[in-house]
Write an enzyme that holds these catalytic residues in place. Structure first.
Site, short mmCIF file in Angstrom:
data_model
loop_
_atom_site.label_atom_id
_atom_site.label_comp_id
_atom_site.label_asym_id
_atom_site.label_seq_id
_atom_site.Cartn_x
_atom_site.Cartn_y
_atom_site.Cartn_z
N SER A 1 3.29 10.67 -0.71
CA SER A 1 3.85 9.69 -0.30
C SER A 1 4.19 8.76 -1.45
O SER A 1 4.69 7.53 -1.27
CB SER A 1 2.70 8.86 0.64
OG SER A 1 1.68 8.51 -0.22
N TYR B 1 -1.51 -0.30 -5.60
CA TYR B 1 -2.09 0.77 -4.71
C TYR B 1 -1.65 2.22 -4.80
O TYR B 1 -0.65 2.30 -5.66
CB TYR B 1 -2.07 0.09 -3.35
CG TYR B 1 -0.72 -0.14 -2.87
CD1 TYR B 1 0.52 0.22 -3.04
CD2 TYR B 1 -0.85 -1.04 -1.58
CE1 TYR B 1 1.71 0.03 -2.54
CE2 TYR B 1 0.60 -1.21 -0.82
CZ TYR B 1 1.55 -1.01 -1.24
OH TYR B 1 2.86 -1.24 -0.69
N GLU B 2 -2.21 2.97 -3.85
CA GLU B 2 -1.88 4.26 -4.03
C GLU B 2 -2.31 4.92 -5.37
O GLU B 2 -1.23 5.65 -5.84
CB GLU B 2 -0.37 4.79 -3.34
CG GLU B 2 -0.42 4.46 -1.74
CD GLU B 2 0.54 5.20 -1.31
OE1 GLU B 2 0.97 4.46 0.01
OE2 GLU B 2 0.73 6.34 -1.49
N GLY B 3 -3.12 4.56 -5.83
CA GLY B 3 -3.39 5.13 -7.51
C GLY B 3 -2.81 3.89 -8.33
O GLY B 3 -1.66 3.93 -8.40
#
Lengths: 390, 261
Positions: A245, A366-368
């Site tokens: 993603s 976000y998402e890492g």
């Protein structure tokens, strides 16, 4: 730059641009101000068929038509993000919630859940983050204890995009606390399951048109068949999902940046100071040139990664991290410069660029976080170097 | 329910300019779009088709490139499309155009309702819809802002007129012209766009419609455009003050030309 997109990918672009113009731009400032998610806009996306572009034809989607789902997802997310990063996130988070089922789900699970996501009857969300588990997924405390044909969930998930709005949640929980990250498993939890409720609704700096909420599990019994893959696979499910993603986050960042550049370039062509258009001043010209170049570089990198995933490449964690880091840093820089070019007007809410600047910030987090992504890139590089030495 | 929507490709009037000398529109370099009023007619057709079942056929008379608006209509959900195109159709006025469209509707057969926008944004005549009805000898309801009921037997529609609205019930088949108050047109869908790219659009000419030369195009058009001009604006108004009787007399005299009597 011409990326020679297929006619089908161009269709996605046009449809998203239509939705942006008709449904998003007129309300984006209001949704931002009111911190409000709009189901109507998400419905318009389903009516247009957008929720099927990353899901296989077998389950009602159309991903095959676009040569896989990654480019399709990036094109749509980017185009929607030009208008509003928050609304685009609701779209992308749906894909994120669906991915564990798409990648690791059983045939029964795919048949049961994916068609409803394609039609828009249901929305999905992905739930990994907790108060003590952000970049360190090993910090997950939510437990899922087996009890006959059920698992009993207890714990709290935090900052879950589409939380409270989605009907299908893919949740990472501990089935074996003694094994740390290897004791994690992934589950499907449906809205309305007894013991599953929603907590605090977050009041965010940006992407305020997306819903962000706490999920609370109190002796929440879910059928054992809702386990995704096997016990102990939770960490792998989460990591592979996020790797897949991440180009979507990059695309969101690129869209936000492009939206800001478009505003800045237009403003600079209209605004006059000292009797001249301000885009005739070299100081402004160089800023615009850098913004444009950075966005194009981010886009080229992101599309390359998405095409790599669509081509069936199995290992792309490094490339996917690179796209996310680079594009999100570009978005922060470009939106900040857009505010600068608009000057005092840019700082005011009457103009959309201050919102774009607020929206851009989250893409670095976000998402890492970008720091974690750099660690991923560095460790891959170190491994590659070591392999070469042998 | 078989519904025909008659649509027109028009120049985007937001961009249009007039050739002052010739009194015609400058069309070069102007993007062509689906006449906005026709998109409301199309939405109305799609809405009722979705509810009652049936087929929506879009039809347009125009040059070969008018096919683009038919494809756009298909991308929004129309089932079939027919283009009426022939060199012989060139120069048609509203009479010849509506006669050609009506003949196409007859050729399609078993049509229950013909919908069209209240007018086109280029010609602004609002004649083609009513004239299609006249040519077909069907009833017509013009300027409809709300279709209240539609069934195989009848339609009940509200037409918005200057001082209010009229509710009209009519048997089918019928011609209805639609206002923008009627609905919000949908956007194209991905499936629609894919279909629009692949769909075969038949082109019907004068011979397909079995129309004689004198009934189509310039030869079949009684109208002649003599001149197109911006009306002169008169600004030499007068303001008088006084008693009502005095002012009424002044105005009457002025209108009757009896000022000096």
């Amino acid at each position: 730059m011409n990326y020679y997109l297929s006619e089908e990918l161009n269709d996605i672009k046009e449809i998203c641009a239509g939705i942006a113009e008709k449904h998003i731009i007129p309300v984006r400032a209001l949704l931002d101000e009111e911190n409000r998610f709009s189901r109507e806009i998400v419905n318009a996306m389903s009516d247009a068929g957008l929720h099927g572009i990353y899901i296989s034809e077998e389950y009602g989607g159309s991903s095959e038509m676009f040569g896989g789902g990654s480019m399709a997802l990036c094109i749509a997310t980017e185009e929607l993000s030009k208008a509003c990063g928050g609304i685009a996130l609701s779209f992308a988070a749906n894909a994120l919630g669906a991915m564990p089922i798409m990648i690791f789900g059983s045939e029964e699970q795919k048949k049961k859940y994916l068609p409803d996501l394609v039609s828009g009857a249901k929305l999905a969300a992905f739930a990994l983050t907790e108060p003590d588990a952000g970049s360190d997924a090993g910090g997950v405390r939510t437990k899922a204890i087996k009890d006959g044909d059920y698992y009993i969930l207890n714990g709290t998930k935090q900052w879950i995009t589409n939380g409270g709005e989605a009907q299908i949640y893919t949740v990472i929980a501990l089935t074996d606390p003694s094994r740390g990250a290897r004791g994690l498993s992934a589950f499907i939890v449906e809205d309305g399951t007894p013991g599953f409720s929603y907590g605090k609704k977050e009041d965010k700096m940006g992407i305020r048109a997306s819903a962000t909420r706490e999920l609370i599990f109190e002796d929440c019994r879910i059928p054992a068949e809702n386990l995704i893959a096997k016990e102990g696979y939770g960490f792998i499910v989460a990591m592979k999902t996020l790797n897949r993603s991440r180009p979507g986050v990059a695309a969101q960042a690129i869209g936000i940046a492009q939206g800001a550049l478009d505003e800045a370039a237009r403003y600079a062509s209209e605004r006059k100071q000292f009797g001249k258009r301000i885009d005739s001043f070299q100081g402004i010209q160089f800023m615009l040139a850098d913004m444009d170049t950075q966005i194009e570089a981010a886009r080229a990198l992101t599309y390359s990664v998405a095409r790599m995933i669509d081509a069936g490449e199995k290992k792309y964690d490094k490339e996917s991290a690179m796209a996310k880091v680079f594009a999100s840093d570009v978005a922060m820089k470009v939106t900040t410069d857009a505010v600068q070019i608009l000057g005092g007007y840019g700082y005011m809410k009457e103009y959309p660029v201050e919102k774009m600047m607020r929206d851009a910030k989250i893409t670095q987090i976000y998402e890492g976080t970008n720091q974690i992504q750099r660690s991923v890139i560095a460790s891959a590089l170190i491994k590659e170097t070591a392999a070469r030495r042998k | 329910m078989r519904i025909v929507v008659a649509v027109k490709q028009v120049p985007d009037t937001a961009e249009v300019r007039i050739d002052e000398e010739r009194g015609t529109l400058i069309r070069e370099g102007i993007p062509s779009i689906l006449n906005p009023f026709d998109s409301y007619a199309l939405e109305e057709a799609l809405k009722w088709r979705d509810e009652l079942g049936g087929t929506v056929i879009v039809v347009s008379m125009g040059p070969p490139q008018a096919e683009a608006v038919l494809r756009e209509a298909v991308s929004m959900g129309a089932d079939e499309a027919v283009l009426l195109s022939d060199r012989a159709f060139a120069g048609a006025d509203t009479w010849a155009t509506s006669h050609t469209l009506a003949t196409a509707v007859e050729k399609m057969g078993n049509i229950d309702i013909v919908l069209t926008g209240k007018q086109a944004i280029d010609g602004d005549t609002a004649q083609t819809g009513p004239s299609i009805a006249a040519s077909l000898d069907w009833p017509q309801i013009t300027f409809v802002g709300n279709v209240r009921e539609l069934s195989e037997k009848h339609i009940i529609a509200e037409r918005y007129v200057e001082d209010g609205s009229e509710v009209i019930k009519s048997s089918l088949p019928v011609v209805v012209t639609i206002l923008k108050d009627a609905n919000i047109p949908r956007l194209p869908s991905l499936k629609g766009k894919m279909r629009a790219r692949k769909i075969e659009i038949p082109v019907w000419g004068k011979d397909d419609l079995e129309l004689p030369e004198g009934e189509v195009g310039l030869d079949g058009s009684p109208t002649r455009v003599v001149n197109i001009a911006t009306p002169e604006i008169f600004t030499d108004g007068q303001i008088h003050h006084g008693e009502p009787e005095e002012l009424a007399k002044l105005m009457a005299d002025s209108l009757l030309g009896t000022e000096d009597s």
